[in-house]
Design a protein around this motif. Structure first.
Motif, PDB file in Angstrom:
ATOM      1  N   ARG A  42      18.269  34.830 -19.236  1.00 26.82           N
ATOM      2  CA  ARG A  42      19.300  35.740 -19.743  1.00 26.82           C
ATOM      3  C   ARG A  42      20.265  35.059 -20.683  1.00 26.82           C
ATOM      4  NH1 ARG A  42      22.444  38.028 -15.473  1.00 26.82           N
ATOM      5  NH2 ARG A  42      22.626  35.891 -14.794  1.00 26.82           N
ATOM      6  N   HIS A  43      20.103  33.759 -20.901  1.00 26.24           N
ATOM      7  CA  HIS A  43      21.008  33.008 -21.763  1.00 26.24           C
ATOM      8  C   HIS A  43      20.321  32.566 -23.045  1.00 26.24           C
ATOM      9  CE1 HIS A  43      22.982  32.382 -17.812  1.00 26.24           C
ATOM     10  NE2 HIS A  43      24.073  32.482 -18.550  1.00 26.24           N
ATOM     11  N   ILE A  44      21.139  32.336 -24.050  1.00 20.97           N
ATOM     12  CA  ILE A  44      20.673  31.742 -25.298  1.00 20.97           C
ATOM     13  C   ILE A  44      21.552  30.537 -25.535  1.00 20.97           C
ATOM     14  CG2 ILE A  44      20.400  32.059 -27.774  1.00 20.97           C
ATOM     15  CD1 ILE A  44      20.154  35.056 -27.208  1.00 20.97           C
ATOM     16  N   PRO A  45      21.049  29.348 -25.605  1.00 23.15           N
ATOM     17  CA  PRO A  45      19.663  28.926 -25.417  1.00 23.15           C
ATOM     18  C   PRO A  45      19.268  28.958 -23.939  1.00 23.15           C
ATOM     19  CG  PRO A  45      21.055  27.001 -25.705  1.00 23.15           C
ATOM     20  CD  PRO A  45      21.937  28.216 -25.889  1.00 23.15           C
ATOM     21  N   THR A  46      17.958  28.840 -23.668  1.00 24.43           N
ATOM     22  CA  THR A  46      17.490  28.819 -22.284  1.00 24.43           C
ATOM     23  C   THR A  46      18.050  27.585 -21.582  1.00 24.43           C
ATOM     24  OG1 THR A  46      15.498  27.549 -22.767  1.00 24.43           O
ATOM     25  CG2 THR A  46      15.326  29.963 -22.950  1.00 24.43           C
ATOM     26  N   CYS A  47      17.949  27.551 -20.266  1.00 28.57           N
ATOM     27  CA  CYS A  47      18.500  26.417 -19.512  1.00 28.57           C
ATOM     28  C   CYS A  47      17.834  25.101 -19.909  1.00 28.57           C
ATOM     29  CB  CYS A  47      18.348  26.662 -18.010  1.00 28.57           C
ATOM     30  SG  CYS A  47      19.429  27.963 -17.387  1.00 28.57           S
ATOM     31  N   SER A  48      16.519  25.109 -20.139  1.00 23.99           N
ATOM     32  CA  SER A  48      15.856  23.857 -20.512  1.00 23.99           C
ATOM     33  C   SER A  48      16.232  23.434 -21.931  1.00 23.99           C
ATOM     34  CB  SER A  48      14.341  23.969 -20.362  1.00 23.99           C
ATOM     35  OG  SER A  48      13.798  24.937 -21.230  1.00 23.99           O
ATOM     36  N   GLU A  49      16.391  24.381 -22.850  1.00 21.96           N
ATOM     37  CA  GLU A  49      16.839  24.044 -24.203  1.00 21.96           C
ATOM     38  C   GLU A  49      18.270  23.520 -24.171  1.00 21.96           C
ATOM     39  OE1 GLU A  49      16.302  27.779 -26.118  1.00 21.96           O
ATOM     40  OE2 GLU A  49      14.169  27.466 -26.464  1.00 21.96           O
ATOM     41  N   TYR A  50      19.108  24.119 -23.321  1.00 28.91           N
ATOM     42  CA  TYR A  50      20.494  23.680 -23.148  1.00 28.91           C
ATOM     43  C   TYR A  50      20.524  22.248 -22.624  1.00 28.91           C
ATOM     44  CZ  TYR A  50      25.343  23.908 -21.401  1.00 28.91           C
ATOM     45  OH  TYR A  50      26.677  23.691 -21.162  1.00 28.91           O
ATOM     46  N   ALA A  51      19.725  21.964 -21.586  1.00 29.09           N
ATOM     47  CA  ALA A  51      19.673  20.619 -21.009  1.00 29.09           C
ATOM     48  C   ALA A  51      19.177  19.606 -22.031  1.00 29.09           C
ATOM     49  CB  ALA A  51      18.791  20.603 -19.765  1.00 29.09           C
ATOM     50  N   PHE A  52      18.161  19.979 -22.807  1.00 27.82           N
ATOM     51  CA  PHE A  52      17.616  19.087 -23.829  1.00 27.82           C
ATOM     52  C   PHE A  52      18.708  18.707 -24.827  1.00 27.82           C
ATOM     53  CE2 PHE A  52      15.317  17.726 -27.529  1.00 27.82           C
ATOM     54  CZ  PHE A  52      14.131  17.163 -27.051  1.00 27.82           C
ATOM     55  N   GLU A  53      19.427  19.713 -25.332  1.00 23.57           N
ATOM     56  CA  GLU A  53      20.487  19.442 -26.313  1.00 23.57           C
ATOM     57  C   GLU A  53      21.625  18.639 -25.701  1.00 23.57           C
ATOM     58  OE1 GLU A  53      23.721  21.635 -29.225  1.00 23.57           O
ATOM     59  OE2 GLU A  53      22.047  22.815 -28.437  1.00 23.57           O
ATOM     60  N   ALA A  54      22.023  18.983 -24.478  1.00 23.52           N
ATOM     61  CA  ALA A  54      23.127  18.269 -23.834  1.00 23.52           C
ATOM     62  C   ALA A  54      22.779  16.798 -23.625  1.00 23.52           C
ATOM     63  CB  ALA A  54      23.468  18.933 -22.500  1.00 23.52           C
ATOM     64  N   ILE A  55      21.564  16.507 -23.194  1.00 24.43           N
ATOM     65  CA  ILE A  55      21.146  15.115 -22.985  1.00 24.43           C
ATOM     66  C   ILE A  55      21.042  14.385 -24.316  1.00 24.43           C
ATOM     67  CG2 ILE A  55      19.268  13.639 -22.181  1.00 24.43           C
ATOM     68  CD1 ILE A  55      18.789  15.770 -19.973  1.00 24.43           C
ATOM     69  N   ALA A  56      20.493  15.043 -25.337  1.00 19.64           N
ATOM     70  CA  ALA A  56      20.373  14.409 -26.652  1.00 19.64           C
ATOM     71  C   ALA A  56      21.749  14.078 -27.218  1.00 19.64           C
ATOM     72  CB  ALA A  56      19.605  15.316 -27.611  1.00 19.64           C
ATOM     73  N   ARG A  57      22.701  14.974 -27.076  1.00 17.42           N
ATOM     74  CA  ARG A  57      24.026  14.772 -27.659  1.00 17.42           C
ATOM     75  C   ARG A  57      24.914  13.851 -26.843  1.00 17.42           C
ATOM     76  NH1 ARG A  57      26.544  20.478 -28.755  1.00 17.42           N
ATOM     77  NH2 ARG A  57      28.293  19.181 -29.369  1.00 17.42           N
ATOM     78  N   TYR A  58      24.871  13.940 -25.512  1.00 15.23           N
ATOM     79  CA  TYR A  58      25.845  13.256 -24.673  1.00 15.23           C
ATOM     80  C   TYR A  58      25.262  12.197 -23.746  1.00 15.23           C
ATOM     81  CZ  TYR A  58      28.747  17.063 -26.320  1.00 15.23           C
ATOM     82  OH  TYR A  58      29.422  17.942 -27.111  1.00 15.23           O
ATOM     83  N   GLY A  59      23.963  11.998 -23.739  1.00 14.20           N
ATOM     84  CA  GLY A  59      23.358  10.987 -22.881  1.00 14.20           C
ATOM     85  C   GLY A  59      22.879  11.570 -21.562  1.00 14.20           C
ATOM     86  N   LEU A  60      22.172  10.743 -20.798  1.00 14.51           N
ATOM     87  CA  LEU A  60      21.533  11.206 -19.566  1.00 14.51           C
ATOM     88  C   LEU A  60      22.542  11.657 -18.510  1.00 14.51           C
ATOM     89  CD1 LEU A  60      18.971  11.666 -17.953  1.00 14.51           C
ATOM     90  CD2 LEU A  60      19.069   9.277 -17.239  1.00 14.51           C
ATOM     91  N   LEU A  61      23.580  10.882 -18.261  1.00  9.90           N
ATOM     92  CA  LEU A  61      24.511  11.241 -17.180  1.00  9.90           C
ATOM     93  C   LEU A  61      25.359  12.461 -17.524  1.00  9.90           C
ATOM     94  CD1 LEU A  61      25.659   7.734 -15.923  1.00  9.90           C
ATOM     95  CD2 LEU A  61      23.940   9.263 -14.964  1.00  9.90           C
ATOM     96  N   ARG A  62      26.071  12.395 -18.631  1.00  4.55           N
ATOM     97  CA  ARG A  62      26.949  13.503 -19.016  1.00  4.55           C
ATOM     98  C   ARG A  62      26.140  14.755 -19.370  1.00  4.55           C
ATOM     99  NH1 ARG A  62      31.453  12.752 -23.727  1.00  4.55           N
ATOM    100  NH2 ARG A  62      33.108  13.838 -22.649  1.00  4.55           N
ATOM    101  N   GLY A  63      25.076  14.584 -20.158  1.00  5.70           N
ATOM    102  CA  GLY A  63      24.233  15.715 -20.537  1.00  5.70           C
ATOM    103  C   GLY A  63      23.473  16.282 -19.353  1.00  5.70           C
ATOM    104  N   GLY A  64      23.009  15.398 -18.460  1.00  6.77           N
ATOM    105  CA  GLY A  64      22.327  15.862 -17.254  1.00  6.77           C
ATOM    106  C   GLY A  64      23.255  16.671 -16.367  1.00  6.77           C
ATOM    107  N   TRP A  65      24.527  16.225 -16.262  1.00 11.28           N
ATOM    108  CA  TRP A  65      25.519  16.973 -15.494  1.00 11.28           C
ATOM    109  C   TRP A  65      25.764  18.347 -16.117  1.00 11.28           C
ATOM    110  CZ3 TRP A  65      27.628  17.774 -11.109  1.00 11.28           C
ATOM    111  CH2 TRP A  65      28.825  18.460 -11.005  1.00 11.28           C
ATOM    112  N   LEU A  66      25.886  18.405 -17.430  1.00 12.72           N
ATOM    113  CA  LEU A  66      26.074  19.703 -18.100  1.00 12.72           C
ATOM    114  C   LEU A  66      24.872  20.613 -17.863  1.00 12.72           C
ATOM    115  CD1 LEU A  66      27.592  18.537 -21.503  1.00 12.72           C
ATOM    116  CD2 LEU A  66      28.745  19.872 -19.738  1.00 12.72           C
ATOM    117  N   GLY A  67      23.663  20.051 -17.954  1.00 13.90           N
ATOM    118  CA  GLY A  67      22.457  20.837 -17.712  1.00 13.90           C
ATOM    119  C   GLY A  67      22.374  21.344 -16.278  1.00 13.90           C
TER     120      GLY A  67
END
Length: 96
Positions: A42-67
């Motif tokens: 129900r979201h844009i981007p999907t949860c996996s696309e969101y996690a991918f972008e968050a990890i790419a932009r902020y790193g594994l720990l911070r982006g993983g937490w956001l995802g």
């Protein structure tokens, strides 16, 4: 119509071991289990696309937490719609 080569984040990001591991894990999920879960996000981007972008932009720990927070917000009683990765570094949110 211009077709994107990837549904994931295509902006610049540092290739660190943590990011590569996290992005590899998300991509593995997208290629295997995502098709079993179904295409009814129900979201844009999907949860996996969101996690991918968050990890790419902020790193594994911070982006993983956001995802992980995004996946926790996703549910039958949550809201739907546009939910981009937040701006944490003084940059504008990336749009595809």
């Amino acid at each position: 119509m211009v077709r994107k080569s990837s549904r994931n984040y295509t902006g610049p990001w540092r290739r660190t071991p943590g990011r590569l591991f996290g992005l590899g894990f998300v991509r593995l999920y997208q290629l295997t289990f995502s098709s079993f879960v179904g295409g009814n996000c129900r979201h844009i981007p999907t949860c996996s696309e969101y996690a991918f972008e968050a990890i790419a932009r902020y790193g594994l720990l911070r982006g993983g937490w956001l995802g992980a927070r995004r996946v926790a917000r996703c549910g039958p009683f949550g809201r739907a719609g546009l939910d981009p990765v937040p701006d944490l570094d003084g940059q504008k949110p990336h749009r595809h």
